[in-house]
Design a protein around this motif. Structure first.
Motif, PDB file in Angstrom:
ATOM      1  N   HIS A  86       0.714  -1.033  -0.054  1.00  0.00           N
ATOM      2  CA  HIS A  86      -0.114  -0.110  -0.045  1.00  0.00           C
ATOM      3  C   HIS A  86       0.838   1.247  -0.115  1.00  0.00           C
ATOM      4  N   GLY A  87       2.030   1.369   0.731  1.00  0.00           N
ATOM      5  CA  GLY A  87       2.664   2.543   0.700  1.00  0.00           C
ATOM      6  C   GLY A  87       3.863   2.732  -0.207  1.00  0.00           C
ATOM      7  N   ALA A  88       4.256   1.504  -1.076  1.00  0.00           N
ATOM      8  CA  ALA A  88       5.366   1.506  -1.786  1.00  0.00           C
ATOM      9  C   ALA A  88       5.742   2.807  -2.363  1.00  0.00           C
ATOM     10  N   HIS A  89       4.621   3.246  -3.159  1.00  0.00           N
ATOM     11  CA  HIS A  89       4.870   4.476  -4.063  1.00  0.00           C
ATOM     12  C   HIS A  89       5.374   5.793  -2.869  1.00  0.00           C
ATOM     13  N   ALA A  90       4.846   6.020  -1.960  1.00  0.00           N
ATOM     14  CA  ALA A  90       5.143   7.019  -1.156  1.00  0.00           C
ATOM     15  C   ALA A  90       6.390   6.903  -0.224  1.00  0.00           C
ATOM     16  N   SER A 103      -0.458 -11.958   4.185  1.00  0.00           N
ATOM     17  CA  SER A 103      -1.621 -12.438   4.469  1.00  0.00           C
ATOM     18  C   SER A 103      -2.820 -11.927   3.271  1.00  0.00           C
ATOM     19  N   ASP A 104      -3.590 -12.718   2.873  1.00  0.00           N
ATOM     20  CA  ASP A 104      -4.706 -12.431   2.085  1.00  0.00           C
ATOM     21  C   ASP A 104      -5.819 -11.842   2.565  1.00  0.00           C
ATOM     22  N   TRP A 105      -5.792 -10.381   2.714  1.00  0.00           N
ATOM     23  CA  TRP A 105      -6.841  -9.818   3.480  1.00  0.00           C
ATOM     24  C   TRP A 105      -8.414  -9.733   2.340  1.00  0.00           C
ATOM     25  N   ASP A 106      -8.006 -10.086   1.200  1.00  0.00           N
ATOM     26  CA  ASP A 106      -9.290 -10.129   0.455  1.00  0.00           C
ATOM     27  C   ASP A 106     -10.066 -11.141   0.587  1.00  0.00           C
ATOM     28  N   LEU A 118     -10.728 -14.099   7.117  1.00  0.00           N
ATOM     29  CA  LEU A 118      -9.288 -14.502   7.321  1.00  0.00           C
ATOM     30  C   LEU A 118      -9.062 -14.455   8.793  1.00  0.00           C
ATOM     31  N   VAL A 119      -9.548 -13.156   9.424  1.00  0.00           N
ATOM     32  CA  VAL A 119      -9.368 -13.230  10.887  1.00  0.00           C
ATOM     33  C   VAL A 119     -10.849 -12.855  11.445  1.00  0.00           C
ATOM     34  N   PRO A 120     -11.352 -13.612  12.394  1.00  0.00           N
ATOM     35  CA  PRO A 120     -12.884 -13.231  12.555  1.00  0.00           C
ATOM     36  C   PRO A 120     -13.025 -11.920  13.473  1.00  0.00           C
ATOM     37  N   GLU A 121     -11.899 -11.519  14.111  1.00  0.00           N
ATOM     38  CA  GLU A 121     -11.879 -10.082  14.898  1.00  0.00           C
ATOM     39  C   GLU A 121     -11.844  -9.104  14.149  1.00  0.00           C
ATOM     40  N   PHE A 122     -11.296  -9.363  12.702  1.00  0.00           N
ATOM     41  CA  PHE A 122     -11.072  -7.905  12.022  1.00  0.00           C
ATOM     42  C   PHE A 122     -11.039  -8.369  10.362  1.00  0.00           C
ATOM     43  N   ASP A 123     -11.878  -7.535   9.656  1.00  0.00           N
ATOM     44  CA  ASP A 123     -12.335  -7.953   8.474  1.00  0.00           C
ATOM     45  C   ASP A 123     -11.311  -7.648   7.421  1.00  0.00           C
ATOM     46  N   GLY A 124     -10.160  -6.985   7.808  1.00  0.00           N
ATOM     47  CA  GLY A 124      -9.288  -6.391   6.709  1.00  0.00           C
ATOM     48  C   GLY A 124      -9.448  -5.038   6.571  1.00  0.00           C
ATOM     49  N   GLY A 125     -10.548  -4.421   7.064  1.00  0.00           N
ATOM     50  CA  GLY A 125     -10.674  -2.924   7.037  1.00  0.00           C
ATOM     51  C   GLY A 125     -10.316  -2.281   5.664  1.00  0.00           C
ATOM     52  N   ASP A 126      -9.541  -1.219   5.705  1.00  0.00           N
ATOM     53  CA  ASP A 126      -9.113  -0.592   4.729  1.00  0.00           C
ATOM     54  C   ASP A 126      -7.835  -0.901   3.754  1.00  0.00           C
ATOM     55  N   PHE A 127      -7.369  -2.203   4.404  1.00  0.00           N
ATOM     56  CA  PHE A 127      -5.955  -2.707   3.981  1.00  0.00           C
ATOM     57  C   PHE A 127      -6.745  -3.549   2.506  1.00  0.00           C
ATOM     58  N   LYS A 128      -7.897  -3.597   2.412  1.00  0.00           N
ATOM     59  CA  LYS A 128      -8.165  -4.370   1.052  1.00  0.00           C
ATOM     60  C   LYS A 128      -9.057  -3.296   0.209  1.00  0.00           C
ATOM     61  N   PRO A 129      -8.914  -3.622  -1.134  1.00  0.00           N
ATOM     62  CA  PRO A 129      -8.306  -4.620  -1.521  1.00  0.00           C
ATOM     63  C   PRO A 129      -6.719  -4.277  -1.736  1.00  0.00           C
ATOM     64  N   VAL A 130      -5.927  -5.620  -1.697  1.00  0.00           N
ATOM     65  CA  VAL A 130      -4.693  -5.819  -1.640  1.00  0.00           C
ATOM     66  C   VAL A 130      -4.309  -5.234  -3.001  1.00  0.00           C
ATOM     67  N   PRO A 131      -3.336  -4.152  -2.862  1.00  0.00           N
ATOM     68  CA  PRO A 131      -2.771  -3.680  -4.165  1.00  0.00           C
ATOM     69  C   PRO A 131      -2.157  -4.739  -5.076  1.00  0.00           C
ATOM     70  N   LEU A 132      -2.228  -4.373  -6.171  1.00  0.00           N
ATOM     71  CA  LEU A 132      -1.487  -5.380  -7.315  1.00  0.00           C
ATOM     72  C   LEU A 132      -0.528  -4.609  -8.108  1.00  0.00           C
ATOM     73  N   GLN A 133      -0.072  -3.566  -7.770  1.00  0.00           N
ATOM     74  CA  GLN A 133       0.653  -2.785  -8.715  1.00  0.00           C
ATOM     75  C   GLN A 133       2.253  -3.080  -8.292  1.00  0.00           C
ATOM     76  N   ALA A 160       0.767 -15.175  -6.850  1.00  0.00           N
ATOM     77  CA  ALA A 160       0.073 -14.005  -7.688  1.00  0.00           C
ATOM     78  C   ALA A 160       0.560 -12.521  -7.040  1.00  0.00           C
ATOM     79  N   PHE A 161       0.603 -12.605  -5.887  1.00  0.00           N
ATOM     80  CA  PHE A 161       1.154 -11.228  -5.223  1.00  0.00           C
ATOM     81  C   PHE A 161       2.675 -11.208  -5.708  1.00  0.00           C
ATOM     82  N   SER A 162       3.524 -12.138  -5.378  1.00  0.00           N
ATOM     83  CA  SER A 162       5.026 -11.803  -6.234  1.00  0.00           C
ATOM     84  C   SER A 162       5.011 -11.517  -7.554  1.00  0.00           C
ATOM     85  N   LYS A 163       4.154 -12.138  -8.443  1.00  0.00           N
ATOM     86  CA  LYS A 163       4.318 -11.804  -9.839  1.00  0.00           C
ATOM     87  C   LYS A 163       3.623 -10.327 -10.018  1.00  0.00           C
ATOM     88  N   ALA A 164       2.709  -9.812  -9.362  1.00  0.00           N
ATOM     89  CA  ALA A 164       1.949  -8.598  -9.692  1.00  0.00           C
ATOM     90  C   ALA A 164       3.065  -7.298  -8.879  1.00  0.00           C
TER      91      ALA A 164
END
Length: 184
Positions: free
Chosen positions: A78-82, A96-99, A103-118, A142-146
């Protein structure tokens, strides 16, 4: 590149880092390494975590190499370009695949999703496990390739954390040393 010539920022993932975790062991072995400490570990907000990471990077005097685990990998994406001008490389372990729902019952991934693929604007290496409960192997590929990273199959290593038996994780330290040699 030598570890002594860099500032190593260790970027943990969701939740508390348990004693004995390889991130803490690496911090203790590398004099230029320190853990990025986030204020909220169980209900994280991306902008807060990113602000903390950016402040840590900005405080560094040497070229910065990030070592991230789990949600920390997603934060780096998420922060790579900054961060692009200060980051010399990133070593990403068990993203971890927050999409994925639930994934974790106590936390739905919030604003970490969608996972960036740039593509990441710096050299990076991704280590993935074939039986990680937080990210299926093909998704890590797929993360690695993207992201344009080199990729390492860690075998059946779980989430590469204390719970999966990876306290010291000497194979990881050797892999990280090889990654550091590839950085200019």
């Amino acid at each position: 590149m030598k570890i002594s010539e860099t500032d190593i920022l260790l970027v943990p993932g969701y939740g508390q880092i348990l004693p004995g975790h390889w991130l803490l062991r690496w911090r203790d072995k590398m004099p230029t390494a320190r853990v990025v400490k986030q204020a909220e570990l169980h209900q994280p907000e991306r902008n807060d975590w990113l602000d903390t990471l950016v402040a840590e990077v900005e405080a560094c005097d040497k070229p910065v190499v990030l070592v991230a685990h789990s949600l920390g990998c997603i934060l780096v994406a998420h922060g790579a370009h900054a961060l692009r001008d200060k980051i010399h490389g990133a070593y990403l372990v068990a993203p971890s695949d927050w999409d994925r729902d639930g994934l974790v019952p106590e936390f739905d991934g919030g604003d970490f999703k969608p996972v960036p693929l740039q593509p990441l604007p710096f050299q990076a290496h991704l280590v993935a496990s074939r039986n990680d409960p937080y990210c299926v192997y093909e998704r890590a590929q797929a993360f690695s390739k993207a992201w344009g990273t080199t990729f390492q199959d860690a075998g059946e290593a779980g989430h590469i954390n204390v719970e999966s038996g990876h306290g010291p994780w000497p194979e990881g330290l050797m892999s990280f040393a090889h990654f550091m040699k590839r950085l200019d």
